[in-house]
Design a protein around this motif. Structure first.
Motif, PDB file in Angstrom:
ATOM      1  N   ARG A  46      -2.685   3.109 -27.697  1.00  0.00           N
ATOM      2  CA  ARG A  46      -1.440   2.636 -27.079  1.00  0.00           C
ATOM      3  C   ARG A  46      -1.700   1.271 -26.449  1.00  0.00           C
ATOM      4  O   ARG A  46      -2.677   1.093 -25.732  1.00  0.00           O
ATOM      5  CB  ARG A  46      -0.985   3.627 -26.017  1.00  0.00           C
ATOM      6  N   SER A  49       3.817  -3.503 -26.249  1.00  0.00           N
ATOM      7  CA  SER A  49       4.581  -3.891 -27.437  1.00  0.00           C
ATOM      8  C   SER A  49       4.614  -5.397 -27.633  1.00  0.00           C
ATOM      9  O   SER A  49       4.927  -5.870 -28.724  1.00  0.00           O
ATOM     10  CB  SER A  49       6.012  -3.348 -27.350  1.00  0.00           C
ATOM     11  N   ILE A  71       2.655   2.145 -36.964  1.00  0.00           N
ATOM     12  CA  ILE A  71       3.033   1.434 -35.739  1.00  0.00           C
ATOM     13  C   ILE A  71       4.319   2.056 -35.223  1.00  0.00           C
ATOM     14  O   ILE A  71       5.315   2.099 -35.933  1.00  0.00           O
ATOM     15  CB  ILE A  71       3.244  -0.068 -36.023  1.00  0.00           C
ATOM     16  N   GLU A  72       4.281   2.557 -33.970  1.00  0.00           N
ATOM     17  CA  GLU A  72       5.428   3.271 -33.413  1.00  0.00           C
ATOM     18  C   GLU A  72       5.798   2.731 -32.029  1.00  0.00           C
ATOM     19  O   GLU A  72       5.318   3.242 -31.023  1.00  0.00           O
ATOM     20  CB  GLU A  72       5.116   4.768 -33.322  1.00  0.00           C
ATOM     21  N   PRO A  73       6.649   1.705 -31.954  1.00  0.00           N
ATOM     22  CA  PRO A  73       7.115   1.244 -30.640  1.00  0.00           C
ATOM     23  C   PRO A  73       8.023   2.305 -30.026  1.00  0.00           C
ATOM     24  O   PRO A  73       8.811   2.934 -30.731  1.00  0.00           O
ATOM     25  CB  PRO A  73       7.882  -0.038 -30.946  1.00  0.00           C
ATOM     26  N   ASP A  74       7.898   2.515 -28.708  1.00  0.00           N
ATOM     27  CA  ASP A  74       8.693   3.571 -28.078  1.00  0.00           C
ATOM     28  C   ASP A  74       9.938   3.081 -27.358  1.00  0.00           C
ATOM     29  O   ASP A  74      10.692   3.866 -26.800  1.00  0.00           O
ATOM     30  CB  ASP A  74       7.826   4.413 -27.141  1.00  0.00           C
ATOM     31  N   THR A  79       3.577   0.553 -27.539  1.00  0.00           N
ATOM     32  CA  THR A  79       3.519   0.825 -28.970  1.00  0.00           C
ATOM     33  C   THR A  79       2.306   1.709 -29.232  1.00  0.00           C
ATOM     34  O   THR A  79       1.225   1.470 -28.693  1.00  0.00           O
ATOM     35  CB  THR A  79       3.399  -0.476 -29.785  1.00  0.00           C
TER      36      THR A  79
END
Length: 86
Positions: A46, A49, A71-74, A79
């Protein structure tokens, strides 16, 4: 609203390099099982971003190299990078 996670990364983050550039983030190499049949680790990193990242890049933590596979931005300023050992 984006949060300010600077103190979080200072207190709990680990140093790493992303395609040769220094970054700091939270590393988790959790072990998981699926239906008690398939076991593996699912490493994630983590980071803020604001750091540009792309799939296929190399992230090195300590002496272990990983490839960014997801890649998972929240939406809050963090991210999650899904990793595989390189």
């Amino acid at each position: 609203m984006l949060e300010d996670f600077a103190a979080y990364f200072t207190d709990f983050g680990v140093p790493a390099t992303l395609n040769g550039a220094p970054v700091r983030g939270i590393f988790d190499n959790a072990y998981g099982e699926s239906f008690g049949l398939i076991a593996s680790s699912s490493p994630v990193f983590r980071l803020p971003s604001s750091i540009a990242v792309a799939t296929g890049q190399t992230l090195v933590i300590a002496t272990t190299a990983y490839t960014v596979v997801g890649i998972e931005p929240d939406g809050t300023g963090l991210t999650v990078l899904r990793l595989e050992k390189a």
